[in-house]
Design a protein around this motif. Structure first.
Motif, PDB file in Angstrom:
ATOM      1  N   ILE A 111     -79.182   7.769 -33.477  1.00  8.70           N
ATOM      2  CA  ILE A 111     -80.546   8.063 -33.931  1.00  8.70           C
ATOM      3  C   ILE A 111     -80.508   8.779 -35.274  1.00  8.70           C
ATOM      4  O   ILE A 111     -81.238   8.421 -36.201  1.00  8.70           O
ATOM      5  CB  ILE A 111     -81.309   8.908 -32.891  1.00  8.70           C
ATOM      6  CG1 ILE A 111     -81.536   8.097 -31.618  1.00  8.70           C
ATOM      7  CG2 ILE A 111     -82.633   9.403 -33.468  1.00  8.70           C
ATOM      8  CD1 ILE A 111     -82.025   8.932 -30.436  1.00  8.70           C
ATOM      9  N   ALA A 112     -79.644   9.775 -35.389  1.00  9.91           N
ATOM     10  CA  ALA A 112     -79.540  10.532 -36.647  1.00  9.91           C
ATOM     11  C   ALA A 112     -79.170   9.599 -37.796  1.00  9.91           C
ATOM     12  O   ALA A 112     -79.817   9.615 -38.853  1.00  9.91           O
ATOM     13  CB  ALA A 112     -78.522  11.657 -36.505  1.00  9.91           C
ATOM     14  N   GLU A 113     -78.152   8.804 -37.604  1.00 11.22           N
ATOM     15  CA  GLU A 113     -77.695   7.936 -38.682  1.00 11.22           C
ATOM     16  C   GLU A 113     -78.746   6.888 -39.060  1.00 11.22           C
ATOM     17  O   GLU A 113     -78.835   6.510 -40.224  1.00 11.22           O
ATOM     18  CB  GLU A 113     -76.372   7.275 -38.303  1.00 11.22           C
ATOM     19  CG  GLU A 113     -75.228   8.274 -38.313  1.00 11.22           C
ATOM     20  CD  GLU A 113     -73.907   7.705 -37.850  1.00 11.22           C
ATOM     21  OE1 GLU A 113     -73.869   6.566 -37.319  1.00 11.22           O
ATOM     22  OE2 GLU A 113     -72.896   8.417 -38.005  1.00 11.22           O
ATOM     23  N   SER A 114     -79.558   6.451 -38.118  1.00 14.84           N
ATOM     24  CA  SER A 114     -80.605   5.490 -38.444  1.00 14.84           C
ATOM     25  C   SER A 114     -81.740   6.133 -39.246  1.00 14.84           C
ATOM     26  O   SER A 114     -82.561   5.438 -39.823  1.00 14.84           O
ATOM     27  CB  SER A 114     -81.160   4.837 -37.177  1.00 14.84           C
ATOM     28  OG  SER A 114     -81.939   5.747 -36.447  1.00 14.84           O
ATOM     29  N   ASN A 115     -81.769   7.468 -39.286  1.00 15.14           N
ATOM     30  CA  ASN A 115     -82.778   8.210 -40.055  1.00 15.14           C
ATOM     31  C   ASN A 115     -82.170   8.906 -41.268  1.00 15.14           C
ATOM     32  O   ASN A 115     -82.665   9.957 -41.694  1.00 15.14           O
ATOM     33  CB  ASN A 115     -83.475   9.239 -39.156  1.00 15.14           C
ATOM     34  CG  ASN A 115     -84.447   8.585 -38.222  1.00 15.14           C
ATOM     35  OD1 ASN A 115     -85.355   7.890 -38.646  1.00 15.14           O
ATOM     36  ND2 ASN A 115     -84.245   8.788 -36.938  1.00 15.14           N
ATOM     37  N   ASN A 116     -81.099   8.332 -41.811  1.00 12.75           N
ATOM     38  CA  ASN A 116     -80.452   8.884 -42.992  1.00 12.75           C
ATOM     39  C   ASN A 116     -80.008  10.330 -42.779  1.00 12.75           C
ATOM     40  O   ASN A 116     -80.183  11.190 -43.635  1.00 12.75           O
ATOM     41  CB  ASN A 116     -81.365   8.780 -44.222  1.00 12.75           C
ATOM     42  CG  ASN A 116     -80.621   9.056 -45.504  1.00 12.75           C
ATOM     43  OD1 ASN A 116     -79.482   8.633 -45.666  1.00 12.75           O
ATOM     44  ND2 ASN A 116     -81.240   9.793 -46.412  1.00 12.75           N
ATOM     45  N   ALA A 117     -79.454  10.600 -41.599  1.00  8.70           N
ATOM     46  CA  ALA A 117     -78.999  11.938 -41.261  1.00  8.70           C
ATOM     47  C   ALA A 117     -77.568  11.876 -40.734  1.00  8.70           C
ATOM     48  O   ALA A 117     -77.073  10.811 -40.364  1.00  8.70           O
ATOM     49  CB  ALA A 117     -79.915  12.562 -40.221  1.00  8.70           C
ATOM     50  N   LYS A 118     -76.943  13.028 -40.709  1.00  7.18           N
ATOM     51  CA  LYS A 118     -75.608  13.180 -40.127  1.00  7.18           C
ATOM     52  C   LYS A 118     -75.703  14.232 -39.039  1.00  7.18           C
ATOM     53  O   LYS A 118     -76.523  15.150 -39.110  1.00  7.18           O
ATOM     54  CB  LYS A 118     -74.592  13.644 -41.186  1.00  7.18           C
ATOM     55  CG  LYS A 118     -74.382  12.662 -42.317  1.00  7.18           C
ATOM     56  CD  LYS A 118     -73.628  11.462 -41.862  1.00  7.18           C
ATOM     57  CE  LYS A 118     -73.362  10.531 -43.034  1.00  7.18           C
ATOM     58  NZ  LYS A 118     -72.818   9.269 -42.621  1.00  7.18           N
ATOM     59  N   ILE A 119     -74.847  14.122 -38.046  1.00  6.64           N
ATOM     60  CA  ILE A 119     -74.820  15.096 -36.970  1.00  6.64           C
ATOM     61  C   ILE A 119     -73.394  15.596 -36.815  1.00  6.64           C
ATOM     62  O   ILE A 119     -72.438  14.832 -36.987  1.00  6.64           O
ATOM     63  CB  ILE A 119     -75.370  14.487 -35.657  1.00  6.64           C
ATOM     64  CG1 ILE A 119     -75.560  15.554 -34.598  1.00  6.64           C
ATOM     65  CG2 ILE A 119     -74.516  13.337 -35.185  1.00  6.64           C
ATOM     66  CD1 ILE A 119     -76.369  15.078 -33.402  1.00  6.64           C
ATOM     67  N   ARG A 120     -73.275  16.878 -36.521  1.00  7.73           N
ATOM     68  CA  ARG A 120     -71.944  17.447 -36.328  1.00  7.73           C
ATOM     69  C   ARG A 120     -72.022  18.642 -35.383  1.00  7.73           C
ATOM     70  O   ARG A 120     -73.109  19.129 -35.076  1.00  7.73           O
ATOM     71  CB  ARG A 120     -71.321  17.862 -37.657  1.00  7.73           C
ATOM     72  CG  ARG A 120     -71.975  19.035 -38.339  1.00  7.73           C
ATOM     73  CD  ARG A 120     -71.318  19.322 -39.702  1.00  7.73           C
ATOM     74  NE  ARG A 120     -71.738  20.570 -40.272  1.00  7.73           N
ATOM     75  CZ  ARG A 120     -72.877  20.801 -40.908  1.00  7.73           C
ATOM     76  NH1 ARG A 120     -73.749  19.806 -41.062  1.00  7.73           N
ATOM     77  NH2 ARG A 120     -73.166  21.992 -41.397  1.00  7.73           N
ATOM     78  N   MET A 121     -70.855  19.082 -34.938  1.00  2.74           N
ATOM     79  CA  MET A 121     -70.755  20.248 -34.073  1.00  2.74           C
ATOM     80  C   MET A 121     -69.901  21.293 -34.771  1.00  2.74           C
ATOM     81  O   MET A 121     -68.877  20.965 -35.364  1.00  2.74           O
ATOM     82  CB  MET A 121     -70.105  19.874 -32.738  1.00  2.74           C
ATOM     83  CG  MET A 121     -69.810  21.073 -31.847  1.00  2.74           C
ATOM     84  SD  MET A 121     -68.829  20.639 -30.410  1.00  2.74           S
ATOM     85  CE  MET A 121     -70.125  20.008 -29.367  1.00  2.74           C
ATOM     86  N   GLU A 122     -70.347  22.537 -34.694  1.00  2.00           N
ATOM     87  CA  GLU A 122     -69.555  23.671 -35.172  1.00  2.00           C
ATOM     88  C   GLU A 122     -69.398  24.635 -34.005  1.00  2.00           C
ATOM     89  O   GLU A 122     -70.293  24.758 -33.170  1.00  2.00           O
ATOM     90  CB  GLU A 122     -70.257  24.386 -36.324  1.00  2.00           C
ATOM     91  CG  GLU A 122     -70.318  23.598 -37.599  1.00  2.00           C
ATOM     92  CD  GLU A 122     -71.026  24.349 -38.723  1.00  2.00           C
ATOM     93  OE1 GLU A 122     -71.579  25.450 -38.478  1.00  2.00           O
ATOM     94  OE2 GLU A 122     -71.036  23.821 -39.844  1.00  2.00           O
ATOM     95  N   THR A 123     -68.249  25.306 -33.956  1.00  2.00           N
ATOM     96  CA  THR A 123     -68.026  26.310 -32.929  1.00  2.00           C
ATOM     97  C   THR A 123     -67.450  27.564 -33.573  1.00  2.00           C
ATOM     98  O   THR A 123     -66.866  27.513 -34.648  1.00  2.00           O
ATOM     99  CB  THR A 123     -67.052  25.807 -31.847  1.00  2.00           C
ATOM    100  OG1 THR A 123     -65.791  25.522 -32.460  1.00  2.00           O
ATOM    101  CG2 THR A 123     -67.575  24.573 -31.156  1.00  2.00           C
ATOM    102  N   GLY A 124     -67.619  28.658 -32.890  1.00  2.00           N
ATOM    103  CA  GLY A 124     -67.070  29.927 -33.342  1.00  2.00           C
ATOM    104  C   GLY A 124     -67.856  31.078 -32.750  1.00  2.00           C
ATOM    105  O   GLY A 124     -69.022  30.937 -32.389  1.00  2.00           O
TER     106      GLY A 124
END
Length: 140
Positions: A111-124
């Motif tokens: 869904i994100a990529e179809s809307n010109n977006a990127k998704i990622r996970m960060e931890t800490g």
């Protein structure tokens, strides 16, 4: 408004787990497909509720000149680098919990990529943050 709608839908899960959903987004407008954006945040928030080790899931955003980022954050056990790199792969699961099929976060990525977006996970610091970055069209 979208996050408020999703929070209401997730209310049975959040109540059963004694976890509050805090929508900290103010004065940000994004134009996208409402049905699919809702599905994206249903999956992100549901995932955060299911894996939270704390009593809250926070949703907040940051707008920059070239992009808008939306964050869904919760307290969590550490997640290894190997698992973080695979978390958005279809059928990949962090746990073997019943009813977990490993498709929700992959759907979020699609869904994100179809809307010109990127998704990622960060931890800490004992937290997991799922981040959706929408690139503004005038910067492409």
């Amino acid at each position: 408004d979208l996050i408020d709608q999703v929070s209401l839908l997730m209310d049975p899960i959040s109540r059963s787990k004694n976890i509050k959903i805090h929508n900290k987004i103010k004065d940000i407008t994004y134009f996208g497909d409402p049905k699919w954006e809702k599905e994206l945040y249903i999956n992100l928030i549901k995932n955060s509720l299911e894996h939270s080790k704390g009593d809250s899931v926070e949703v907040f955003a940051r707008e920059e000149k070239t992009y808008l980022e939306v964050y869904v954050e919760n307290l969590s056990d550490p997640i290894s680098e190997e698992k973080r790199t695979r978390i958005f792969d279809r059928y990949y699961k962090l746990s073997d919990k019943e009813g977990n099929f490993g498709i929700g976060l992959n759907l979020c990525k699609m869904i994100a990529e179809s809307n010109n977006a990127k998704i990622r996970m960060e931890t800490g610091s004992g937290k997991v943050r799922l981040i959706v970055r929408y690139y503004k069209k005038e910067t492409l």
